[in-house]
Write an enzyme that holds these catalytic residues in place. Structure first.
Site, PDB file in Angstrom:
ATOM      1  N   ASP A   1       2.290  -0.876  -8.821  1.00 54.79           N
ATOM      2  CA  ASP A   1       3.181  -1.805  -8.129  1.00 54.79           C
ATOM      3  C   ASP A   1       3.897  -0.905  -7.125  1.00 54.79           C
ATOM      4  OD1 ASP A   1       2.784  -3.909 -10.218  1.00 54.79           O
ATOM      5  OD2 ASP A   1       3.742  -2.474 -11.545  1.00 54.79           O
TER       6      ASP A   1
ATOM      7  N   HIS B   1      -1.758  -7.679  -5.745  1.00 52.30           N
ATOM      8  CA  HIS B   1      -1.328  -7.088  -4.374  1.00 52.30           C
ATOM      9  C   HIS B   1      -0.684  -8.359  -3.392  1.00 52.30           C
ATOM     10  CE1 HIS B   1      -4.261  -3.465  -5.014  1.00 52.30           C
ATOM     11  NE2 HIS B   1      -3.494  -3.725  -5.721  1.00 52.30           N
TER      12      HIS B   1
END
EC number: 6.3.4.4
Length: 432
Positions: free
Chosen positions: A14, A42
């Protein structure tokens, strides 16, 4: 002469890899995913429009780029089809831009069933997986019983192999976990219905990449998750089931290891983690909640709120070592705007009082660790959307410089917002 650039996370995932890959692919001919599966999330923001990709490489939105899913990726056919359909509905010609390795292991419904059954059985000791079958699919790969994309070329043989493996896993599901069996015929019908779509995109990835290298094409390799979730080098057992580190590029794509020119480590200006596992700098206070809200720290894949904390330099240094990082891209610097002070973890105090500056290897070794902090002045100015290095507050520049000093790695790119344009490239990896 072409350049091959790897983009990977230096923390627990992340970090903002998708945006950076999308930005840098302006000069790339190929973008390759080399590990993980649709447990990745993503997020790209282009001209204010948000796109979340889980399996397809982040270069798919560029018409001049060919996106490749390499053999190191575990591929869920249903997830890929959904992602393709969503993108095609927006006018993205996915089938013209996407290629697959025939050696990609398939994630099928029994993998998902096993994943969830195991997490349920672990109870309070659950790892915190995404529940998408990633681990069980990698298990089948290593046990040499897994089905792969290439098996879809012969549907009769595929059906026979599938029956054997469904029976094998159903025995475990029913008799050990006391869960419902997976329906063999339903799985077979669903996969065969889209088999021809998948096989039409198959290519010899290693051969393709080697030819591209010889032509001098620019290539980018997109990592998923982060270094500290690596199956070998992460906080085991609270890790993912693949090699998220730079070493995974060669094995997960078929590119020769000597042909990697630059490794870009994405480092968030603070730390986050999803799921269980060690997190020495975690903040369970107002500052932690501030970071979560300001950074919108909720998983793109699961929607779970992320744990937040100060930037852990000790852990990032481990990522520097393992990946032989060439440079950093620091993301979400703007999330720290408004804090009176910011902290960097520069060491750990062990339960016996010793001070160390390296990370333990297994999760048990992290128990009782206390972070040793270096405190720096924060800044009240807004850095969100700033596109010129000279216009950043001095305190923010000092923070960046200190990260460089403590890690020995230059910050070559700075991200100050989610949009592709909200980025400062101080040194382009393709020119380094």
């Amino acid at each position: 002469m072409g350049k091959n650039v790897v983009v990977l996370g230096t923390q627990w995932g992340d970090e903002g890899k998708g945006k950076v890959v999308d930005l840098l692919t302006e000069r790339a001919k190929y973008v390759v995913r080399y590990q993980g599966g649709h447990n990745a999330g993503h997020t790209l923001v282009i001209n204010g429009e948000k796109t979340v990709l889980h399996l397809i490489p982040s270069g798919i939105l560029r018409e001049n780029v060919t996106s490749i899913i390499g053999n190191g990726v575990v591929l869920a056919p249903d997830a890929l089809m959904k992602e393709m359909t969503d993108l095609e509905a927006r006018g993205v010609p996915v089938r013209e831009r996407l290629l697959l390795s025939e050696a990609c292991p398939l994630i099928l419904p029994y993998h998902v069933a096993l994943d969830n059954a195991r997490e349920k059985a672990r109870g309070a000791k659950a790892i915190g997986t995404t529940g998408r079958g990633i681990g069980p699919a990698y298990e089948d790969k290593v046990a040499r019983r897994g089905l792969r994309v290439g098996d879809l070329f012969n549907k009769e043989t595929f059906a026979i192999k599938l029956k054997e493996i469904v029976d094998y896993h159903n025995f475990q599901l029913v008799h050990y976990y006391k869960e419902e069996a997976v329906d063999y015929q339903k799985v077979l019908d669903e996969v065969l219905a889209i088999a021809d779509i998948l096989t039409a995109m198959v290519v010899d990835v290693s051969e393709l990449l080697d030819s591209a290298r010889k032509r001098g094409d620019f290539m980018m390799f997109e990592g998923a998750q982060g270094t500290l979730l690596d199956i070998d080098h992460g906080t085991y057992p609270y890790v993912t089931s693949s090699n998220t580190t730079a070493g995974g590029v060669a094995t997960g794509s078929g590119l020769g290891p000597r042909y990697v020119d630059y490794v870009l480590g994405i480092v968030k200006a603070y730390s986050t983690r999803v799921g269980a596992g060690p997190f020495p700098t975690e903040l369970n206070d107002e500052t932690g909640e501030f970071l979560r809200k300001q950074g919108n720290e909720y998983g793109a894949t699961t929607g779970r709120s992320r744990r937040t904390g100060w930037l852990d330099i000790v852990a990032v240094r481990r990522a520097v070592q393992i990946n032989s990082l060439s440079g950093f891209c620091m993301t979400k610097l703007d999330v720290l705007d408004g804090l009176k002070e910011v902290k960097l973890c520069v060491g750990y105090r062990m339960p016996d009082g010793r001070e160390v500056d390296t990370t333990p290897l297994a999760a048990e070794g992290w128990e009782g660790i206390e972070p040793i902090y270096e405190t720096m002045p924060g800044w009240s100015e807004v850095t969100f959307g700033v596109k010129e290095h000279s216009k950043l507050p001095q305190a923010a520049l000092n923070y960046i410089k200190r990260v460089e000093e403590l890690t020995g790695v230059p910050v070559d790119i700075i991200s100050t917002g989610p949009d592709r344009e909200e980025t400062m490239i101080l040194r382009d990896p393709f020119d380094a």
